[in-house]
Design a protein around this motif. Structure first.
Motif, PDB file in Angstrom:
ATOM      1  N   PHE A  93       0.935  -1.238   0.003  1.00  0.00           N
ATOM      2  CA  PHE A  93      -0.084  -0.017   0.037  1.00  0.00           C
ATOM      3  C   PHE A  93       1.059   1.227  -0.172  1.00  0.00           C
ATOM      4  N   PHE A  96       2.813   1.656  -3.240  1.00  0.00           N
ATOM      5  CA  PHE A  96       2.154   2.310  -4.270  1.00  0.00           C
ATOM      6  C   PHE A  96       2.036   3.822  -4.157  1.00  0.00           C
ATOM      7  N   GLN A  97       1.938   4.205  -2.746  1.00  0.00           N
ATOM      8  CA  GLN A  97       1.662   5.674  -2.473  1.00  0.00           C
ATOM      9  C   GLN A  97       2.909   6.418  -2.978  1.00  0.00           C
ATOM     10  N   TYR A 428      -5.285   3.316  -5.107  1.00  0.00           N
ATOM     11  CA  TYR A 428      -4.750   1.942  -4.997  1.00  0.00           C
ATOM     12  C   TYR A 428      -5.715   0.676  -4.600  1.00  0.00           C
TER      13      TYR A 428
END
Length: 496
Positions: A93, A96-97, A428
């Protein structure tokens, strides 16, 4: 054995980046030369603060970031760079950010360079001041430079070597010509009443960041465990000298008011010191430098998307390569973003990208410390020669600088950058949902995170441990241990 033959064939078809091209690529990821630092003299109320800034900031910011990049890039030598570091430390997570923030800030950064290219040309060709000529030129420049990226990363690497040589040599000449006219007392001038702290720190930060950008092409580098640390150190020295020498020459030899120092003033300084020929040379060098900046940024952004696709964070179409080994869709995606963002002003883009970049860097520093604690046995061909406490203290000064740069941001920057961050939080789960519903094809490395190959690196074999013991190497050092380990690896492959 078959895979080894395939890899060898691919390497011959798509040559890897070697030391000199990688230094040039990092140089253009970070700097590209002194073009754009003129505003620091104006914002700093004179030459003293910029001169001190370009000596002190590298110690507080550039060198720590370069050292951390060297350790993490050699620990995870795959395309995707910091996305993989964050994923390994905090999960997919946050990986991805990080990828979304850094890609967006990179595309915003790249939107500057076609504009700056024309800004220098318009001093000699005023037609580029008019939209009727400017818009087609912007599109033509973007398309042409995007095609050069498409043709291969090794072409980009060697083109940046030539561009860097051409862009920096006129300042070497200007430095020599200025020596008889230099008066050192002029370097100590500062008017604190005229200092614009927000503009000054944003200029300093922008001209000394993005050391981690080249990590996104780590999978395209020849022998990254040796090449990356050397290239980063070489680039640090080159960047600092490319700023200090022109500033010393221009501010020490001329009687110009600090208010005259704005974007493009080095061309005027060149004319006053050397004549009209030097002005034209610096203008041409500035134009070529912006081409190199565009090429380096585009490569890093595109290969970041490719790396995210290879580990299942983005649809597999982003990992598709052309016959030249370049990520076609990723390049087109980045180029489209550049075209749509080029309408913004220079200062707006500067603040927006600095804010997003700062958020991403804070996460990188946290990942660096987390991996030292959580995965002490991670295979690290190069390791910053500090224990966990020392590594934490290394991150403290640049982290405070990042927070200060964010604090200086305008309300508009907080709103725009905050919107981008919120968008990433929703994007996401949308990607996860698309994968679960099989709306598009993803690579078959099951979860949105690291591949098994990367996870295995935290549980080193005996061979990995031999390499990891090379942690005390200096940044430029070689190791007999590493060489012995490579020999052991070759012998093992032969036995198999």
């Amino acid at each position: 054995m078959v895979n080894d033959i395939k890899n060898t064939a691919n390497d011959k078809k798509n040559p890897k980046l070697t030391l000199l091209p990688l230094i040039a690529l990092i140089f253009y990821d970070v700097s590209g030369g002194p073009f754009g630092i003129e505003d620091s003299v104006k914002a700093g109320g004179g030459p003293l603060l910029p001169l001190l800034g370009f000596l002190i900031f590298p110690l507080l910011w550039s060198i720590p970031e370069a050292l951390i990049t060297a350790e993490l890039a050699t620990s995870f030598p795959q395309n995707g760079g910091y996305v993989i570091w964050i994923s390994s430390a905090f999960g997919p997570f946050w990986g991805f950010q990080e990828g979304f923030w850094k890609w967006f800030s990179g595309v915003m950064d790249n939107a500057l360079y076609p504009v700056l290219f024309l800004d220098y040309l318009k001093h000699s060709l005023p037609i580029f001041s008019h939209l009727i000529a400017r818009i087609p030129a912007l599109l033509g420049i973007t398309v042409s430079l995007t095609y050069l990226n498409y043709r291969g990363l090794h072409i980009v690497g060697f083109s940046t070597v030539l561009l860097a040589s051409f862009s920096l040599f006129p300042f070497f000449v200007m430095g020599i010509l200025s020596i008889p006219r230099i008066r050192p007392r002029k370097w100590f001038v500062v008017d604190f009443k005229k200092v614009e702290w927000r503009g000054f720190f944003n200029n300093m930060f922008w001209n000394l960041n993005y050391w981690d950008k080249a990590s996104t092409v780590a999978g395209e580098v020849e022998d990254p465990s040796r090449t990356f640390p050397k290239a980063l150190l070489g680039a640090v020295v080159l960047v600092v000298l490319s700023y200090i020498i022109p500033l010393l020459a221009g501010t020490g030899a001329l009687n110009s008011n600090p208010s005259e120092w704005s974007d493009g003033y080095f061309a005027e300084a060149g004319m006053l010191i050397g004549g009209l020929w030097l002005k034209w040379w610096i203008q041409a060098a500035a134009a070529m430098s912006n081409m190199g900046l565009f090429e380096a940024e585009m490569s890093s952004d595109a290969f970041q998307l490719l790396g995210m696709s290879e580990i299942g964070m983005l649809p597999s179409i982003f990992a598709s390569r052309s016959k030249y080994g370049t990520p076609t869709i990723s390049i087109l995606c980045s180029a489209t973003g550049v075209i749509f963002l080029s309408w913004m002003t220079f200062q707006e883009i500067l603040e927006f990208l600095n804010f997003l970049y700062s958020v991403g860097m804070l996460l990188e520093f946290a990942a660096f410390i987390n991996l030292r604690i959580k995965k002490p046995d991670l295979h690290r061909p190069y390791k910053v020669p500090l224990q966990t406490v020392g590594a934490t203290l290394l991150c403290l000064p640049p982290s405070l600088l990042l927070l200060f740069v964010m604090y200086l941001a305008s309300l508009k920057t907080f709103i725009v950058s905050g919107s981008v961050i919120i968008l990433g939080l929703f994007l996401y789960p949308a990607v996860v949902y698309a994968k679960e519903k099989k709306w598009c094809h993803f690579n078959s490395r099951e979860q949105l995170g690291l591949s098994n190959d990367l996870e295995d690196r935290s549980s080193p074999t005996e061979l990995d441990q031999v390499i990891a013991d090379d942690a005390s190497l200096s940044l430029l050092g070689h190791s007999k241990t590493v060489q012995d380990s490579k020999t052991l690896s070759q012998e093992t492959s032969t036995v198999d």
